[in-house]
Design a protein around this motif. Structure first.
Motif, PDB file in Angstrom:
ATOM      1  N   GLU A 167      20.577   0.004 -34.368  1.00 48.98           N
ATOM      2  CA  GLU A 167      20.334  -1.482 -33.354  1.00 48.98           C
ATOM      3  C   GLU A 167      19.915  -0.833 -32.072  1.00 48.98           C
ATOM      4  O   GLU A 167      19.098  -1.348 -31.394  1.00 48.98           O
ATOM      5  CB  GLU A 167      21.626  -1.965 -33.263  1.00 48.98           C
TER       6      GLU A 167
ATOM      7  N   ASP B  73      16.188   0.220 -31.991  1.00 49.90           N
ATOM      8  CA  ASP B  73      15.595  -0.925 -31.784  1.00 49.90           C
ATOM      9  C   ASP B  73      15.525  -1.602 -30.388  1.00 49.90           C
ATOM     10  O   ASP B  73      14.382  -2.078 -29.854  1.00 49.90           O
ATOM     11  CB  ASP B  73      15.930  -1.842 -32.642  1.00 49.90           C
TER      12      ASP B  73
ATOM     13  N   GLY C 268      12.084   1.590 -30.384  1.00 48.85           N
ATOM     14  CA  GLY C 268      11.837   2.717 -31.344  1.00 48.85           C
ATOM     15  C   GLY C 268      11.774   4.001 -30.679  1.00 48.85           C
ATOM     16  O   GLY C 268      12.143   4.107 -29.523  1.00 48.85           O
TER      17      GLY C 268
ATOM     18  N   SER D  85      11.085   2.525 -36.075  1.00 49.76           N
ATOM     19  CA  SER D  85      12.019   1.488 -35.843  1.00 49.76           C
ATOM     20  C   SER D  85      13.362   1.943 -36.346  1.00 49.76           C
ATOM     21  O   SER D  85      13.523   3.093 -36.657  1.00 49.76           O
ATOM     22  CB  SER D  85      11.834   0.274 -36.890  1.00 49.76           C
TER      23      SER D  85
END
Length: 457
Positions: free
Chosen positions: A286, A289, A293, A320
């Protein structure tokens, strides 16, 4: 004297209102309020000069202030005062130069423009206030109060040449109770230069010596686990301490695991470990993201997914969060030790790419993910010094040394050899060129040469 008295038309009124938003006092000059105009212009110029001076001359200190909730709150209040003064000038200017005889449409247009200009001024202040609130909440959530006594600003590291941080990657699963620390790395940082060496220990080290006290009394010949279903590996020490308060007496829940693991790893490497940070693997995805990235070079294709449903092709690309997670944890067609090397690459890439602009743009999402993913015992009072140290780290190559086969045997490790190699790896450079070494470095030992690799460039 107002715009109606002066006979300002619609176009001139709009221009003077916008001009006053950009340069305070413009409308006052047009209405012959020269003294007021001079005061307003002088105040604005002084404010701009002060802001530019602070930003250019104290940029590093600003990053340190950003992790201090009190300063962030104070900054938000200062910005609120400036925004209030700015909107007051805009509205005052509008009142002075309202168009004469413009009709309802003209008045609505100038009033709408004034409201829009005020909104443009107030929006950044509201955003800054929001960031201050999020920052304060994050700091209070993650970082404990100063439990070790007052920190001296001039010497936050208490004269230590190096400071050692235990970095732990934790993995848990519904079918497996507790937490397994499957990634164990010590970041040893030179407090003067920021030169950093990552020392990696494999999760499957057996019969790890326990620190003196109740833990060693329980396992005098090394850690053997918690019953017949436990293989007794390094990655079980954390949860064992949480399940058995008696081995770490006087330490509360959720702190026993870190306390025993720091002492255990410190004993293995022969290093005093001051602080730890543990990151949950899924929370890590998380966080990646949240910052858009991470760019990294994949040396060879990596199969990922529980059922081999994905493949990371070789090459340099932006991963990602999910891809970065599997890059750091996949063992398909490889092993724990190859994975450890990739984890060091990932740590290095994240550290290099965490620039202030990226962090600011994604700060709220990153803070939310961080609160779920990270736990640490770094005290709040140390954060400014830690930020300054992190800036030094970014400017230096990061080297790594992984204690993996064939360098050591995980089932029968030579603990003296591990401590010797750690000391060699952290010793100051020899020779006339006393600077950080960016190329792989070879040290000698009773068991032959050992290479410290530059971590992924």
């Amino acid at each position: 004297m107002t715009g109606r008295n002066r006979g300002f038309g619609l176009g001139l009124s709009l221009g003077l209102t916008v001009g006053s938003a950009l340069l305070w006092g413009t409308a006052h000059l047009a209405t012959h309020r020269h003294r007021t105009a001079f005061v307003l212009m002088s105040v604005q110029i002084l404010l701009i000069a002060g802001i530019l001076t602070v930003v250019t001359a104290f940029s590093t200190q600003l990053l340190s202030l950003a992790v201090q909730p009190g300063w962030m709150t104070g900054l938000a209040l200062i910005l609120a005062v400036i925004a209030t003064a700015w909107t007051t000038v805009i509205i005052w200017s509008y009142m002075l130069v309202r168009p004469a005889g413009a009709g309802v449409a003209g008045r609505a247009l100038t009033a709408g423009l004034t409201v829009a200009l005020c909104a443009l001024v107030l929006a950044p202040t509201a955003y800054a206030a929001r960031l201050a609130y999020v920052s304060r909440d994050l700091v209070h959530h993650l970082f404990a109060g100063n439990l070790g006594g007052p920190i001296v600003a001039e010497d936050p590291w208490s004269g230590a040449r190096r400071v050692n941080f235990l970095l732990v990657g934790a993995d848990s699963a519904p079918n497996r109770p507790g937490v397994r620390t499957d990634s164990v790395t010590v970041a040893s940082v030179d407090t003067a230069t920021g030169a950093t060496t990552l020392l990696g220990l494999p999760r499957n080290l057996e019969e790890v010596p326990m620190p003196p006290g109740p833990a060693r009394a329980r396992f005098p010949y090394g850690f053997t686990g918690d019953g017949v279903d436990s293989p007794g590996l390094l990655n079980e020490v954390f949860q064992y301490a949480e399940n058995h308060p008696e081995v770490v007496p006087g330490v509360p829940d959720r702190q026993r695991g870190p306390a025993l693991l720091k002492q255990t790893v410190g004993g293995v490497l022969g290093l005093p470990i001051r602080y730890y940070a543990m990151i949950d693997m899924h929370g890590f995805a998380e966080m990646i993201d949240a910052v858009g990235g991470v760019r990294i070079t994949v040396e060879e294709p990596i199969v990922y997914g529980k059922y081999r449903e994905g493949l990371l092709q070789a090459g340099t690309r932006r991963l990602s969060g999910e891809e970065a997670l599997w890059y750091g944890r996949s063992r398909t067609d490889s092993d724990d030790y190859v994975r450890m090397g990739r984890q060091k690459c990932l740590i290095n890439a994240v550290a290099r790419q965490a620039d202030p602009i990226t962090l600011l743009n994604s700060f709220e999402n990153l803070a939310t993910a961080t609160k779920r993913a990270i736990s640490t015992d770094v005290p709040q009072d140390l954060l400014p010094a830690l930020v300054e140290l992190a800036q030094k780290v970014r400017d230096k190559p990061i080297r790594s040394l992984n204690f993996v086969p064939p360098l050591i045997s995980t089932s029968n490790p030579d603990w003296r050899f591990i401590r010797h190699q750690t000391a060699e790896a952290l010793s100051p450079p020899r020779g006339p060129a006393n600077h950080a070494r960016s190329a792989p470095t070879t040290t000698t030992s009773p068991q032959g040469p050992v290479t410290l690799d530059k971590t992924c460039g």
